[in-house]
Design an enzyme around this catalytic site. Structure first.
Site, PDB file in Angstrom:
ATOM      1  CB  VAL A  47      -1.026   0.018   1.162  1.00 52.38           C
ATOM      2  CG1 VAL A  47      -2.011  -1.118   1.026  1.00 52.38           C
ATOM      3  CG2 VAL A  47      -0.345  -0.021   2.531  1.00 52.38           C
ATOM      4  CB  CYS A  48       2.218   3.481  -1.671  1.00 51.82           C
ATOM      5  SG  CYS A  48       2.011   2.980  -3.386  1.00 51.82           S
ATOM      6  CG  ASN A  49       3.003   3.395   5.093  1.00 57.54           C
ATOM      7  OD1 ASN A  49       4.036   3.257   5.721  1.00 57.54           O
ATOM      8  ND2 ASN A  49       2.055   4.231   5.473  1.00 57.54           N
TER       9      ASN A  49
END
Length: 566
Positions: free
Chosen positions: A409-411
């Site tokens: 999730v792009c984290n």
């Protein structure tokens, strides 16, 4: 929107769903953190204007162009008002999305830093930051620092001269960035850090950047902007996360801080008052440096703005306010739903008492909207403690009509810190062939490499939450005892092979079984080797128990429609 109940829930949303969001009736949408859903009235109002009005490029001076320019100015003011930011103290720059806003700020700092002696600027960011925030570090020539937790930030703000943050020149140009809300777990971070940095004697050359893309979706932003002295210097937004449509972003800038952005090198069409093309020393005059003749945004919005999208944004704001009244109503509504979701998932347990969901959060108070937003990260756990592949969870949910998100999730900082990874372990994952996306390795050496995420929005309902919990229960929990025992034995056997590590659990699994015997029962392994992949076995691919659905949400037979899951 009718007044919310004492618990915060607004039952009027159920009516709004039927009149404004009929296009959501083909499933249960639970990925509002990626993009929320647009209202029917927004599309109709925008379409009506498009087929009856004539809009030209605002850089021209003819009547259609002037109409577009006036609308852009009007919507800019309207958007600031919606956010609770006074146009006297703030300006709004239209950008493509939050990432574009971050990059604009980063490019400006890089350009200005080149005029310093070491030609660098310092950059600090929180570990919960989105990938787009992390990426700024590549412009600092190695002078960046990742704060691993809130306490690290607190200590730095209190004792900036005594904290190691990889900053060679404490008095040099600096930028500190962090998310208002983790896009992974929904945890909301302190909003006081910008004010504390601004009033620290040792941080007078350090500016603050708040990523509000996830926060603004269900949070009243007047809490951020009502006092300009406490607001971040720069705040970026992806507005489709608030309204669903149009696909446009914004960068809100404190006027007292905005001058630092006007010193950038690049200039695009519309941002300069004059440009020379010939001679030994070509020059240009940025509109950003010619206040009060020009406003700050006129020197930073490169090229022609997406004026049709901005036209739609005005309609989206009007419809949003008419349907929901205020962001405070939405905050109370989604906070109540998040509490129901959290309690429901925590309550899912296997027959042996083991939790069926591992929920990732540093915040245990899901009832406080100042601490928790409308997103929840989790992994599904088997009765023996092994993890179900998050990609399989998303795939099965999708086939059953539940639309969630899974992966990193792009984290990156949030993922690997909460999953228990150390730096050497991320290197091992990379060398083993893992990468972000649906084709990565979901479980590696007994640990998941990502999560599944559920996120709620303004138009989410109790039924959405109840149906999803029922799906998790019927798909992953309600197995007969024999199936659980068989599944446990097979997974334990596979953990003893050379291609799988042991499966983590609350107590170490020490069961062993001949691997070849089990492989003979799993034809998947004869077709294609799978390195370090925990298979999702057929025992769990069964027809879920009937759920109480509306006529528009038919129960799908995931047993017959699913491919073999690994």
């Amino acid at each position: 929107m009718a007044p919310v109940a004492s618990n915060g829930y607004s039952s009027s949303v159920e009516t709004i769903r039927q009149t404004e969001y009929a296009h959501m009736n083909n499933g249960v949408y639970l990925d509002h953190g990626g993009a929320t859903i647009y209202a029917r009235s927004t599309v109709e109002a925008f379409a009506s204007k498009m087929i009856t009005g004539l809009y030209g490029n605002p850089h021209s001076e003819n009547s259609p162009a002037k109409l577009s320019g006036d609308i852009v100015d009007e919507v800019r003011e309207k958007m600031l008002n919606f956010l609770g930011a006074s146009s006297k103290d703030f300006d709004l720059i239209f950008v493509a999305n939050a990432t574009a806003g971050v990059k604009l700020v980063a490019d400006c700092f890089r350009d200005l830093a080149e005029k310093s002696r070491d030609r660098k600027f310092w950059y600090g960011y929180h570990k919960d930051a989105h990938t787009s925030i992390v990426g700024v570090r590549e412009l600092t020539y190695g002078q960046s620092y990742c704060f691993e937790n809130d306490q690290d930030v607190e200590e730095w703000l209190q004792f900036p001269d005594n904290s190691f943050v990889n900053r060679s020149n404490p008095n040099g140009l600096g930028l500190f960035a962090y998310p208002g809300q983790s896009n992974m777990t929904g945890r909301r971070l302190p909003l006081s850090w910008s004010w504390r940095a601004r009033h620290s004697e040792s941080l007078q050359t350090t500016y603050t950047l708040l990523d509000a893309a996830a926060l603004a979706m269900t949070y009243p932003m007047e809490n951020v902007f009502q006092d300009p002295d406490r607001a971040p210097d720069f705040t970026c937004f992806s507005l489709y996360k608030i309204f669903g449509f149009p696909d446009v972003g914004a960068l809100v800038v404190r006027r007292e801080s905005g001058h630092i952005l006007t010193l950038r090198k690049y200039f695009g069409g519309g941002t300069v008052s004059m440009v020379s093309s010939f001679g030994d020393t070509p020059w240009h005059r940025s509109k950003g440096l010619q206040a009060p003749t020009y406003k700050l945004h006129e020197g930073l919005e490169d090229g022609t703005l997406p004026f049709h999208s901005i036209l739609a944004l005005g309609d989206a704001i009007n419809v949003h306010l008419r349907l929901y009244g205020s962001m405070r109503n939405i905050s109370a509504h989604t906070s109540h739903l998040m509490e129901l979701l959290y309690r429901g998932m925590v309550g899912l347990r296997h027959v042996n008492g083991r939790p069926a969901c591992h929920i990732y959060s540093e915040n245990k108070d899901f009832t406080n909207p100042n601490k928790q937003g409308s997103a929840l990260a989790f992994n599904v756990v088997l009765s023996n403690g092994g993890y179900v592949s998050y990609t399989d969870v998303e795939r099965m949910a999708n086939h059953a009509g539940f639309y969630i998100r899974s992966g990193g999730v792009c984290n990156p900082g949030g993922i690997f810190s909460l999953l228990g990874y150390e730096p050497w372990m991320t290197d091992r994952a990379l060398s083993a062939g893992h990468h972000c996306g649906s084709h990565g390795i979901s479980v590696l050496n007994g640990l998941p490499t990502g999560i599944a995420r559920v996120s709620l929005g303004a138009m989410s309902t109790r039924q959405d939450v109840d149906l999803f919990i029922d799906f998790l229960r019927s798909t992953f929990v309600d197995a007969d005892k024999e199936s659980n025992l068989n599944l446990s034995a097979e997974l334990s056997a596979l953990s003893a092979t050379s291609t799988l590590r042991s499966i983590p659990s609350d107590a170490t699994l020490e069961q062993t079984m001949a691997a070849e015997t089990v492989r003979a029962t799993l034809p998947e392994y004869h077709r294609k080797p799978r390195a370090r992949h925990i298979p999702f076995l057929s025992h769990l691919r069964r027809v879920p128990k009937p759920m109480s659905r509306t006529p528009s949400l038919p129960v799908m037979n995931i047993h017959s429609e699913m491919h073999a899951i690994r």
